[in-house]
Design an enzyme around this catalytic site. Structure first.
Site, short mmCIF file in Angstrom:
data_model
loop_
_atom_site.label_atom_id
_atom_site.label_comp_id
_atom_site.label_asym_id
_atom_site.label_seq_id
_atom_site.Cartn_x
_atom_site.Cartn_y
_atom_site.Cartn_z
CG HIS A 152 -1.98 -0.97 1.29
ND1 HIS A 152 -2.25 -1.76 2.39
CD2 HIS A 152 -2.91 -1.32 0.35
CE1 HIS A 152 -3.28 -2.54 2.14
NE2 HIS A 152 -3.70 -2.31 0.90
CE LYS A 182 -14.30 -6.90 3.79
NZ LYS A 182 -12.98 -6.66 3.23
NE ARG A 219 -2.28 -7.68 -4.42
CZ ARG A 219 -3.08 -8.05 -3.45
NH1 ARG A 219 -2.63 -8.08 -2.22
NH2 ARG A 219 -4.31 -8.41 -3.69
CB SER A 248 -4.65 -6.30 4.35
OG SER A 248 -4.15 -5.06 3.93
O1 PNS Z 1 -8.84 -2.75 0.06
P1 PNS Z 1 -10.08 -3.33 -0.55
O2 PNS Z 1 -10.90 -4.04 0.51
O3 PNS Z 1 -9.78 -4.19 -1.75
O4 PNS Z 1 -10.95 -2.08 -1.07
C1 PNS Z 1 -12.22 -2.28 -1.63
C2 PNS Z 1 -12.97 -0.93 -1.74
C3 PNS Z 1 -13.02 -0.23 -0.41
C4 PNS Z 1 -12.25 -0.04 -2.74
C5 PNS Z 1 -14.39 -1.23 -2.28
O5 PNS Z 1 -14.97 -2.24 -1.52
C6 PNS Z 1 -15.30 0.00 -2.24
O6 PNS Z 1 -15.12 0.91 -3.01
N1 PNS Z 1 -16.29 0.01 -1.31
C7 PNS Z 1 -17.18 1.11 -1.12
C8 PNS Z 1 -18.61 0.74 -1.53
C9 PNS Z 1 -18.75 0.81 -3.04
O7 PNS Z 1 -18.65 1.84 -3.65
N2 PNS Z 1 -19.00 -0.36 -3.64
C10 PNS Z 1 -19.12 -0.52 -5.06
C11 PNS Z 1 -17.82 -1.03 -5.65
S1 PNS Z 1 -18.00 -1.41 -7.36
#
Ligand code: PNS
Length: 188
Positions: free
Chosen positions: A19, A43, A92, A130
């Site tokens: 990150h 979560k 990645r 993570s």
């Molecule tokens: O680090 P992560 O868990 O891979 O991040 C995922 C994240 C936070 C980018 C994604 O879950 C997100 O944008 N969540 C907010 C809700 C949202 O907009 N959902 C639609 C995604 S298409």
């Protein structure tokens, strides 16, 4: 050209070296980079939102065009509210691509003006996530080199019993193999 503000959204539970690598790369190409930590209600995270905010603020204090914030709800709506025109995400390996593509296209459907930009972290972090860091740390395993030192320290504090147990087991194993070796040497 107008100023490009980007949002790097994620869970950051906990922030990893991957990150941080991506934040540093993003900070070089965008005028402003907002790291948006999802206030995750579904979560149950290992680190509270306050802890993740504090860790990321410490880790990015040297980057003057980087800001750490928390958000909830739809990412695209949050991006709009802070005038971000780009979303930064890390890829990645090929395995990340399918999920990231799906998410980027869904976000484009929700907000066509928002562009997703993918960047690759250094290849030495290509296996670091993570989730795996949490898994290793929960068993008291070493996470040195995978996460910044501040995060490593926080994991040790949070998971002290697991680390204590793991260290004791390691010592016991070392003692017993030492004793076996001594016996073997006496026999020859
Ligand atoms: O680090 P992560 O868990 O891979 O991040 C995922 C994240 C936070 C980018 C994604 O879950 C997100 O944008 N969540 C907010 C809700 C949202 O907009 N959902 C639609 C995604 S298409």
């Amino acid at each position: 050209m107008s100023k490009v503000s980007a949002l790097y959204p994620g869970s950051f539970d906990p922030p990893t070296n991957g990150h941080l690598d991506l934040i540093e790369r993003g900070a070089k190409i965008f005028e402003e980079l907002v790291v948006g930590i999802l206030r995750n209600t579904e979560k149950s995270p290992m680190f509270s939102l306050a802890e993740r905010l504090e860790m990321l603020k410490t880790l990015t204090a040297h980057l003057k065009n980087v800001r750490i914030e928390a958000f909830h709800g739809l990412m695209v709506e949050y991006a709009k509210s802070i005038d971000a025109t780009c979303v930064l995400r890390g890829i990645r390996a090929v395995s990340d691509y399918e999920y990231e593509l799906q998410m980027a296209l869904m976000n484009r459907k929700l907000e066509p003006t928002l562009e997703t930009v993918f960047m690759m972290p250094a290849d030495k972090y290509s296996y670091v996530s993570s989730r795996l860091v949490r898994e290793v740390a929960q068993i008291g395993g070493p996470v040195k080199g995978l996460v910044p030192e501040v995060v490593e320290q926080k994991l040790r504090e949070k998971l002290e019993p697991a680390y204590k147990f793991h260290d004791e087991m390691q010592e016991a194993t070392a003692r017993s193999s030492g004793a076996k070796e001594k016996k073997r040497k006496r026999r020859v």
